[in-house]
Motif scaffolding. Structure first.
Motif, PDB file in Angstrom:
ATOM      1  N   GLY A  16      59.992  77.536   2.635  1.00  0.00           N
ATOM      2  CA  GLY A  16      60.224  78.925   2.959  1.00  0.00           C
ATOM      3  C   GLY A  16      59.691  79.489   4.136  1.00  0.00           C
ATOM      4  N   THR A  17      58.665  79.045   4.728  1.00  0.00           N
ATOM      5  CA  THR A  17      57.851  79.233   6.035  1.00  0.00           C
ATOM      6  C   THR A  17      58.640  79.278   7.083  1.00  0.00           C
ATOM      7  OG1 THR A  17      56.048  78.165   4.883  1.00  0.00           O
ATOM      8  CG2 THR A  17      55.592  78.938   7.085  1.00  0.00           C
ATOM      9  N   GLU A  18      58.710  80.450   7.598  1.00  0.00           N
ATOM     10  CA  GLU A  18      59.525  80.755   8.804  1.00  0.00           C
ATOM     11  C   GLU A  18      58.665  80.162  10.093  1.00  0.00           C
ATOM     12  OE1 GLU A  18      61.471  84.238   9.548  1.00  0.00           O
ATOM     13  OE2 GLU A  18      62.918  83.400  11.085  1.00  0.00           O
ATOM     14  N   ALA A  19      58.832  78.852  10.468  1.00  0.00           N
ATOM     15  CA  ALA A  19      57.809  78.347  11.597  1.00  0.00           C
ATOM     16  C   ALA A  19      58.127  78.841  12.923  1.00  0.00           C
ATOM     17  CB  ALA A  19      57.813  76.756  11.603  1.00  0.00           C
ATOM     18  N   LEU A  20      59.396  79.403  13.158  1.00  0.00           N
ATOM     19  CA  LEU A  20      59.829  79.485  14.643  1.00  0.00           C
ATOM     20  C   LEU A  20      61.164  80.404  14.146  1.00  0.00           C
ATOM     21  CD1 LEU A  20      58.759  78.504  17.018  1.00  0.00           C
ATOM     22  CD2 LEU A  20      60.133  76.635  17.111  1.00  0.00           C
ATOM     23  N   ARG A  21      61.006  81.645  15.217  1.00  0.00           N
ATOM     24  CA  ARG A  21      62.323  82.430  15.197  1.00  0.00           C
ATOM     25  C   ARG A  21      62.594  82.633  16.674  1.00  0.00           C
ATOM     26  NH1 ARG A  21      62.085  88.363  12.592  1.00  0.00           N
ATOM     27  NH2 ARG A  21      62.152  86.992  10.474  1.00  0.00           N
ATOM     28  N   ASP A  22      64.007  82.303  16.789  1.00  0.00           N
ATOM     29  CA  ASP A  22      64.498  82.675  18.366  1.00  0.00           C
ATOM     30  C   ASP A  22      63.726  82.269  19.572  1.00  0.00           C
ATOM     31  OD1 ASP A  22      66.963  83.753  17.079  1.00  0.00           O
ATOM     32  OD2 ASP A  22      66.277  85.828  17.227  1.00  0.00           O
ATOM     33  N   ALA A  23      63.222  81.316  19.376  1.00  0.00           N
ATOM     34  CA  ALA A  23      62.290  80.706  20.570  1.00  0.00           C
ATOM     35  C   ALA A  23      63.489  80.414  21.790  1.00  0.00           C
ATOM     36  CB  ALA A  23      61.369  79.872  20.073  1.00  0.00           C
ATOM     37  N   SER A  24      63.168  80.869  22.916  1.00  0.00           N
ATOM     38  CA  SER A  24      63.909  80.489  24.189  1.00  0.00           C
ATOM     39  C   SER A  24      63.007  80.402  25.326  1.00  0.00           C
ATOM     40  CB  SER A  24      64.623  81.688  24.597  1.00  0.00           C
ATOM     41  OG  SER A  24      65.695  81.797  23.751  1.00  0.00           O
ATOM     42  N   LEU A  25      63.045  79.153  25.868  1.00  0.00           N
ATOM     43  CA  LEU A  25      62.273  78.718  26.880  1.00  0.00           C
ATOM     44  C   LEU A  25      62.831  78.006  27.901  1.00  0.00           C
ATOM     45  CD1 LEU A  25      59.112  78.829  27.944  1.00  0.00           C
ATOM     46  CD2 LEU A  25      58.908  76.654  26.366  1.00  0.00           C
ATOM     47  N   GLU A  26      62.624  77.785  29.151  1.00  0.00           N
ATOM     48  CA  GLU A  26      63.376  77.060  30.245  1.00  0.00           C
ATOM     49  C   GLU A  26      62.197  76.086  30.931  1.00  0.00           C
ATOM     50  OE1 GLU A  26      66.645  78.370  31.556  1.00  0.00           O
ATOM     51  OE2 GLU A  26      67.138  77.094  33.085  1.00  0.00           O
ATOM     52  N   ILE A  27      62.290  74.703  30.942  1.00  0.00           N
ATOM     53  CA  ILE A  27      61.324  73.930  31.448  1.00  0.00           C
ATOM     54  C   ILE A  27      61.992  73.382  32.632  1.00  0.00           C
ATOM     55  CG2 ILE A  27      59.813  72.032  31.056  1.00  0.00           C
ATOM     56  CD1 ILE A  27      59.805  73.111  28.113  1.00  0.00           C
ATOM     57  N   ALA A  28      61.219  73.425  33.759  1.00  0.00           N
ATOM     58  CA  ALA A  28      61.864  72.703  34.928  1.00  0.00           C
ATOM     59  C   ALA A  28      60.964  71.501  35.148  1.00  0.00           C
ATOM     60  CB  ALA A  28      61.691  73.740  36.098  1.00  0.00           C
ATOM     61  N   ALA A  29      61.520  70.521  35.965  1.00  0.00           N
ATOM     62  CA  ALA A  29      60.806  69.554  36.277  1.00  0.00           C
ATOM     63  C   ALA A  29      59.546  69.796  37.072  1.00  0.00           C
ATOM     64  CB  ALA A  29      61.693  68.421  37.349  1.00  0.00           C
ATOM     65  N   GLY A  30      58.458  69.129  36.735  1.00  0.00           N
ATOM     66  CA  GLY A  30      57.108  69.252  37.434  1.00  0.00           C
ATOM     67  C   GLY A  30      56.320  70.541  36.911  1.00  0.00           C
TER      68      GLY A  30
END
Lengths: 246, 250
Positions: A16-30
């Motif tokens: 029932g633990t909500e570990a993550l909600r609506d996480a947005s992230l962009e990762i570029a090379a380097g």
């Protein structure tokens, strides 16, 4: 161009633990991204989702060049987790071996990886003959040996003493600069995140979510540790964390 | 030096024992002294050593079968939840059933006496190897299993390169316990079978000497039995330490 786009990802465990909600992230090379936050903010969960060791309940992950093949993600855990019966070289060889490579073909790459973490003379040493810091270096060499697209690190230096930690942080910066790898680094240390990362992503718990992101103005060099800019960055990150936690 | 106290204590006890036998004049068919026991052994060394060999052959065959069966079933219950549910309770049931109680049945059902003895000894010896190996196969931390997954390792590679090597110290500890138990199982089975009159092991010599009131020989057989047990334990222990040291772990 984007290496990985994480879009509105959520994860709720069976407990029932909500570990993550609506996480947005962009990762570029380097990139060198630090996921910073207290325990329970979902940073390790996010790392496992990126690695493909866990799947999100909502949202999605989009890879720029297609989902990574086996071995294209290097993972360093909080403990070195080496095979105790294998030498340093055999431990570093393991990922290549699992992908079907023969020792003769892998040998040069294994030696290079050990040299890169400063353990050139320790190929034949067993884990119990190495110090905690050296074991962690073997673990980093093991993660780097296949030249992964992405290097994921889950509080890798948290269990080390402060001197060893500083030395490994300095070396990590050099590795990132020279090997041109992309790093996502989970930590609960404001100092570590500020010193290492180019982008500091602040996360907050219950439910785990991404609060904000801070770009580091520091040069990626050991000397930065003693600069007033470093002190200012630590202060700024602390302020943001305190505001978000309130 | 911690080597000498047990030896000195043993020698002192033997001297006391011999002295007490001489002083009290108790007949040898009630309590033989150490000298009488040695003499009984020297009277029939071939007979007793032959019986010892017979018991040891049963013991080591049972130990080998236990190793194959124990490791095989441990791998099976690690690989499949179905196999675990199917095997685990029966292994425990077999473990808690006293072998003395089922030995007569096994000896009656299995025609060949050697096979019957090995079966009884295996039932006693199998469990420590099985349960220790199963624990060892499950011992690698989740991070290492994740690392294997990240590099595309299948079940077989994970078993061969991670689970089996990780299980080795656990298996060796189980093997050492099972070595002693295999001897106990072999002797118990021989006792039961001995009544049927087709055995030649040390237990049979003990029974036979008892019937004939050759108590010194009975004691000699007993001494051989416990010496064999001590030797099995020591050899398996030393072999285990050597193996682990060679892997750089001990």
């Amino acid at each position: 161009m984007s290496l990985l786009r994480i879009a509105r990802v959520g994860r709720r465990f069976a407990t029932g633990t909500e570990a993550l909600r609506d996480a947005s992230l962009e990762i570029a090379a380097g990139d060198f991204v630090a996921l910073l936050g207290p325990s329970g903010c979902g940073k390790s969960t996010l790392l496992r989702l990126i690695a493909g060791l866990d799947a999100p309940d909502s949202g999605f992950l989009a890879w720029g060049d297609g989902a990574p093949a086996p071995g294209e993600i290097g993972f360093v855990f909080q403990d070195a987790t080496l095979l105790p019966w294998a030498t340093a070289a055999e431990n570093v060889f393991l990922p290549l071996r699992l992908r079907g490579m023969a020792w003769a073909a892998a040998r040069a790459e294994v030696d290079a990886a050990l040299a890169r973490v400063g353990l050139a003379g320790f190929a034949g040493a067993r884990p119990r003959e190495l110090s905690g810091g050296m074991r962690m270096r073997v673990s980093i060499a093991r993660a780097l040996v296949g030249r992964p697209r992405l290097l994921l690190m889950d509080e890798p230096f948290a269990a080390l003493d402060e001197f060893t930690r500083h030395a490994l942080q300095d070396d990590m910066l050099a590795l990132w600069r020279d090997a041109r790898c992309t790093v996502v680094f989970v930590t609960h240390s404001i100092y570590e995140a500020s010193f290492l990362a180019r982008r500091i992503v602040v996360m907050t718990p219950r439910p785990g979510r991404i609060a904000c992101e801070i770009a580091s103005p520091l040069p990626p060099a050991p000397a930065a540790r003693f600069s007033p800019e470093y002190a200012a960055l630590v202060g700024r990150v602390s302020g943001v964390l305190r505001a978000e936690m309130a | 030096m911690t080597r000498w106290p047990p030896i000195l204590a043993g020698v002192a006890a033997l001297l006391l024992w011999q002295g007490a036998v001489w002083a009290s004049g108790v007949p040898a068919y009630l309590v033989p002294g150490p000298l009488a026991i040695v003499r009984a052994f020297l009277d029939a060394p071939a007979l007793l050593l032959g019986s010892l060999l017979s018991t040891l052959v049963v013991t080591f065959t049972a130990l080998a079968v236990s190793t194959g069966l124990g490791v095989g079933l441990a791998v099976a219950i690690t690989a499949s939840r179905w196999a675990r549910a199917a095997i685990q309770p029966w292994a425990v049931a077999l473990q808690v059933t006293p072998v003395v109680a089922i030995a007569p049945l096994i000896i009656a059902w299995v025609g060949d006496p050697f096979t019957a003895l090995v079966a009884c000894a295996t039932i006693v010896a199998f469990f420590p190897i099985f349960s220790n190996t199963a624990i060892g196969l499950a011992s690698p931390p989740g991070e290492l299993l994740d690392l294997f997954r990240l590099n595309g390792a299948g079940r077989w590679a994970t078993l061969r390169l991670l689970r089996l090597p990780a299980a080795l110290p656990y298996f060796l500890a189980g093997l050492r316990i099972s070595g002693g138990l295999a001897l106990v199982g072999a002797v118990v089975a021989e006792f039961v079978a001995g009544a049927g009159g087709f055995a030649s092991g040390l237990a049979y010599r003990i029974l036979e000497s008892g019937y004939r009131l050759q108590i010194p020989r009975m004691f000699a057989a007993l001494v051989l039995l416990s010496a064999a047990g001590i030797a099995i334990n020591a050899v398996l222990g030393a072999a285990g330490t050597w193996l682990l040291r060679r892997r750089g772990e001990a």
